[in-house]
Write a protein that holds these residues in place. Structure first.
Motif, PDB file in Angstrom:
ATOM      1  N   LYS A 266       0.848  -1.189   0.000  1.00  0.00           N
ATOM      2  CA  LYS A 266       0.000   0.000   0.000  1.00  0.00           C
ATOM      3  C   LYS A 266       0.885   1.241   0.000  1.00  0.00           C
ATOM      4  O   LYS A 266       2.003   1.219   0.495  1.00  0.00           O
ATOM      5  CB  LYS A 266      -0.907   0.002   1.229  1.00  0.00           C
ATOM      6  CG  LYS A 266      -1.837  -1.190   1.267  1.00  0.00           C
ATOM      7  CD  LYS A 266      -2.756  -1.119   2.472  1.00  0.00           C
ATOM      8  CE  LYS A 266      -3.758  -2.259   2.459  1.00  0.00           C
ATOM      9  NZ  LYS A 266      -3.116  -3.564   2.690  1.00  0.00           N
TER      10      LYS A 266
ATOM     11  N   ASN B 279     -11.209   0.069  -3.237  1.00  0.00           N
ATOM     12  CA  ASN B 279      -9.751   0.007  -3.041  1.00  0.00           C
ATOM     13  C   ASN B 279      -8.930   0.504  -4.224  1.00  0.00           C
ATOM     14  O   ASN B 279      -7.889  -0.055  -4.541  1.00  0.00           O
ATOM     15  CB  ASN B 279      -9.313  -1.432  -2.733  1.00  0.00           C
ATOM     16  CG  ASN B 279      -9.675  -1.808  -1.327  1.00  0.00           C
ATOM     17  OD1 ASN B 279      -9.679  -0.952  -0.437  1.00  0.00           O
ATOM     18  ND2 ASN B 279     -10.018  -3.050  -1.127  1.00  0.00           N
ATOM     19  N   ASP B 282      -5.186   1.227  -3.482  1.00  0.00           N
ATOM     20  CA  ASP B 282      -4.209   0.182  -3.177  1.00  0.00           C
ATOM     21  C   ASP B 282      -3.848  -0.659  -4.388  1.00  0.00           C
ATOM     22  O   ASP B 282      -3.153  -1.666  -4.256  1.00  0.00           O
ATOM     23  CB  ASP B 282      -4.752  -0.735  -2.070  1.00  0.00           C
ATOM     24  CG  ASP B 282      -4.870  -0.003  -0.748  1.00  0.00           C
ATOM     25  OD1 ASP B 282      -4.161   1.006  -0.579  1.00  0.00           O
ATOM     26  OD2 ASP B 282      -5.667  -0.432   0.101  1.00  0.00           O
TER      27      ASP B 282
END
Lengths: 418, 410
Positions: A266, B279, B282
């Motif tokens: 991440k 997401n 990410d």
């Protein structure tokens, strides 16, 4: 895992990365298009459920601090989760710059003693790898070890770059050689240590030793139970320009073990101070792009091959980019040719310029140990003039402008300083 | 000046069919990473209006995850908010929203509690850029009771708009002299953009007067009633206005993002979205493989392209396998086009899968084909242009190898 405190050493200068670390600490160097090197370690920590991490910084920490911010990008924020960035000068003396890795930890022992921890995980923020620290902690506990060191088999010819451990059949380390000329084992330290909390506190109190590899580990071998935990996944130190380029290029190799790691990594996208979110990347008609990694907000009008593009890169019409790493918001003007380059952020390569083409055997004369393998470096916000020819193994310092170039040709191995 | 914005975001649209089975139109994916509501939300943010209520009722789950706490548009803080206002059960009856005006009427307490100087009511399903501060300045200058946003009436589909005649010589707009809600054909020059700026007292009175009646729509009921006894002004919008009410319009509006000088420029428009939704943040950079060919297209992080992609819009996580071909199509999040499949003029919803060697659509002039979310078109299946595949179907729902134009697989 909640009983393990994590300390991330992010103070490395990484001098050999040359202009990439002139304005940022090594862990903050961009990597793989959208990431920074520290993202791998921070994601490892977050993914295995370690709730609190201290990041020890020292050298040019601003971009690193911006990037880590409150840790929420890694879900390391909340009532019980935290990222603490600990700059030096937290000791009692007026001028306590860290004198080594162990010294840095010693000056921040509060972080360890303020919680209910049984172990301390110490990791370095300048390696590219994905690892679940859970089995490592379990291994450490099962062996009732005082210290467990993560070790990786490396090619024998590289053993002189690492701390090398000699182990017995039960994985206990019986001897240690720091960067040996002739190694007795090829098990190299990855810079990942688990310490029994009480043992670490006692050692750091009793001695004034400054470095884990040079002092603490050899001392522990004499007096404590030190084990080696073998790791077999992808791991790269990216300490040199060539290693940095190789690791980026591993992302374009389907056979490399790095690509499957990426879904676990991440990063923090919101620190760029943009007023909008990066829009999708756009490829125009008659553009050509193959075997590349492309971040959002790129605009491709020319040709791109075997390259890694960060967000906001523009490749204009008839420009050609090959085997290169191009960072955020750099622009390759119409008709320019770029090969084997590492181009930092916000660089402009002028129209019809040719960069990185020449004789790879001519090493850089100013920094022969940094740039010698056929790559050319262009620093942040440098402007390469129109029709300029920049050779191989060249270095252009950041902010270089047209007036800093003399003539239209920069021969192989030359440097434009600023 | 306290301006409270209300976004009407609850509606679904019949013409969009399977694309709005599970979501209101306002959260329909758009333009390779966005949702339609990102455009009005970003307009509000860029206009400095950071107090927003979002009226929703049709399947609001995705809308709630998308808006989150308003943080993606910087609408969090002591004096900033973006809150979802769902319908609620009243003391006396189930008070499901019975129209746009009713939706606002049921939230009058929310509006009164904030006590704004102006109430801006906009729709959550249009693609455009507008600085609402210009509208507000115009409204205040004219001392208007209500100001409505208009654009020049498009030639096609004029019957779907409220139409008006705007008087005066001010190029920004003027008094609305005539208004017709959705007449059969184009009669007047200006089409309503469903942007209403109200003096609050006028809004309260109009809604209370309308409450006992049977129909509760701003365009149909409130505006004609106001015209009789209030100062109603029209504000002329001259920039881009993207319609997304039919599949064809939705497709065309997406295509307006392509090219070097696109009609929709999200960076220039400073559009923000919620990168935490699905997401997006990410996901790794897109992989363009050694055998890929990509032209005149958009794509985002998480995409993996090994085949051919031409004139298409790919959302995060789309995979186009070796030998597959995607042309003139829009593929939502995490769609997979398997090896040697060929799709032309198709819209595939989230997590759809197009099996190996399948054929969808025909050429650049044929009608659009739609594959619903999480449906898998089996290997070798042929869908002629205009076929509709409902959501959540697997191989067992496909009983033949070839489907003709206009067939619906459910």
């Amino acid at each position: 895992m909640r009983r393990v405190a994590a300390i991330l050493l992010a103070g490395g200068v990484g001098t050999r990365l040359n202009i990439l670390v002139r304005h940022r600490a090594k862990p903050a160097v961009p990597f793989g298009g959208m990431y920074r090197i520290i993202d791998f370690t921070l994601s490892n920590i977050a993914n295995c459920g370690l709730p609190r991490v201290a990041i020890l910084t020292q050298y040019k920490p601003l971009s690193l601090m911006d990037h880590v911010a409150d840790g929420s990008a890694w879900d390391l924020s909340g009532r019980t989760r935290a990222v603490k960035i600990l700059p030096p000068k937290t000791g009692e003396k007026d001028w306590d710059w860290y004198r080594g890795t162990a010294d840095a930890v010693r000056q921040n022992l509060d972080f360890v003693t303020n919680g209910d921890y049984s172990e301390v995980l110490i990791v370095s923020g300048d390696h590219v790898y994905c690892m679940d620290y859970g089995p490592l902690i379990q291994f450490h506990r099962e062996n009732r070890a005082h210290v467990t060191i993560c070790m990786l088999p490396v090619p024998w010819e590289e053993t002189d770059q690492f701390g090398i451990g000699i182990v017995d059949e039960k994985s206990r380390i019986i001897a240690w050689e720091e960067k040996p000329k002739k190694a007795r084992s090829n098990l190299a330290s990855m810079g990942v240590y688990v310490f029994n909390r009480d043992y670490l506190l006692r050692t750091l109190h009793e001695t004034k030793d400054e470095d884990f590899g040079h002092h603490i580990i050899p001392k522990a071998l004499q007096e404590a139970r030190v084990f080696a935990y073998a790791f077999h996944g992808y791991w790269r130190g990216v300490g040199t320009i060539q290693a940095y380029w190789d690791a980026n290029m591993d992302l374009l190799d389907p056979a490399s073990a790095l690509m499957p790691c990426l879904p676990n990594v991440k990063t923090n996208l919101v620190t760029e101070n943009l007023q909008y979110d990066r829009p999708p990347s756009k490829i125009l008609a008659r553009a050509h792009i193959v075997n590349s990694l492309v971040s959002p907000d790129c605009l491709i009008m020319g040709r791109v091959e075997n390259s890694v593009l960060s967000p906001g890169v523009v490749v204009e019409k008839d420009a050609f980019v090959k085997d290169s790493i191009i960072m955020h918001d750099s622009i390759i003007r119409a008709g320019a040719q770029v090969e084997c380059c590492i181009i930092d952020k916000e660089v402009s390569i002028g129209r019809k310029a040719v960069v990185g083409v020449g004789d790879a055997s001519v090493v850089n004369s100013a920094y022969p140990t940094h740039v010698h393998s056929g790559l050319t470096l262009i620093g942040k916000r440098a402007k390469i003039p129109t029709k300029m020819h920049v050779g191989n193994n060249c270095i252009i310092f950041s902010e270089a402008q047209e007036k800093d170039f003399h003539g239209r040709v920069l021969p192989d191995g030359q440097t434009v300083e600023k | 000046m306290k301006v409270l914005a209300l976004i009407l975001a609850g509606g679904r649209v019949d013409e969009l069919d399977v694309l709005t089975f599970y979501r209101p139109k306002s959260v329909l994916p758009f333009g390779g990473v966005y949702r339609i509501i990102d455009f009005p939300m970003s307009n509000l943010m860029n206009s400095g209006i950071e107090t927003v209520g979002i009226l929703s009722q049709y399947r609001p789950r995705h809308l709630i995850s998308h808006i989150a706490n308003g943080e993606p548009w910087d609408m969090v803080g002591r004096n900033r908010f973006a809150v979802i206002l769902p319908p609620y059960k009243g003391r006396e009856a189930s008070d499901w929203y019975k129209g746009t005006a009713d939706a606002v009427c049921q939230n009058l307490d929310f509006i009164r509690m904030y006590d704004p100087d102006l109430v801006l009511i906009i729709s959550g399903d249009h693609i455009y850029r507008m600085d609402y501060q210009e509208l507000i300045a115009f409204h205040l200058e004219k001392k208007a009771d209500v100001t409505i946003g208009f654009t020049r009436l498009p030639k096609e589909g004029a019957h779907r708009f409220g139409q008006a005649e705007i008087g005066g010589r001010d190029r920004r707009g003027g008094k609305v002299t005539q208004y017709l809600e959705k007449p059969r054909k184009s009669v007047l020059d200006w089409a309503s953009l469903t942007i209403y700026l109200f003096r609050p007292s006028v809004l309260y009175e109009a809604l209370e007067a309308n409450a006992p009646r049977d129909s509760h729509e701003f365009g149909k009921d409130i505006v004609p009633a106001l015209l009789a006894n209030c100062q109603v002004y029209g504000f002329k919008h001259s920039g881009y206005w993207g319609y997304t009410r039919s599949l064809e319009e939705y497709w065309q509006t997406n295509m307006d993002l392509l090219g070097k000088y696109p009609r929709i420029d999200p960076a220039l428009w400073r559009v923000r979205t919620n990168l935490a939704h699905r997401n997006i943040r990410d996901r790794r950079p897109a992989v363009i493989g050694p055998s890929a060919r990509v032209e005149d297209s958009l794509f985002y992080s998480g995409c993996t392209i090994h085949g051919t992609v031409v004139r298409s819009v790919l959302f995060p996580g789309v995979t186009v396998e070796h030998g597959a071909e995607v042309k003139d199509s829009i593929l939502f999040f995490d769609t997979v086009v398997q090896r040697e499949a060929r799709i032309v003029r198709a819209i595939a919803d989230i997590e759809a899968c197009i099996g190996p060697v399948a054929r969808i659509g025909h050429d650049a002039r044929s009608p659009l084909t739609v594959v619903g979310t999480r449906s898998s078109v089996p290997e070798g299946t042929v869908l002629h242009p205009g076929v509709v595949v409902h959501p959540n179907l697997d191989a067992s729902h496909f009983t033949k190898q070839m489907y003709d134009a206009g067939e619906v697989i459910r």
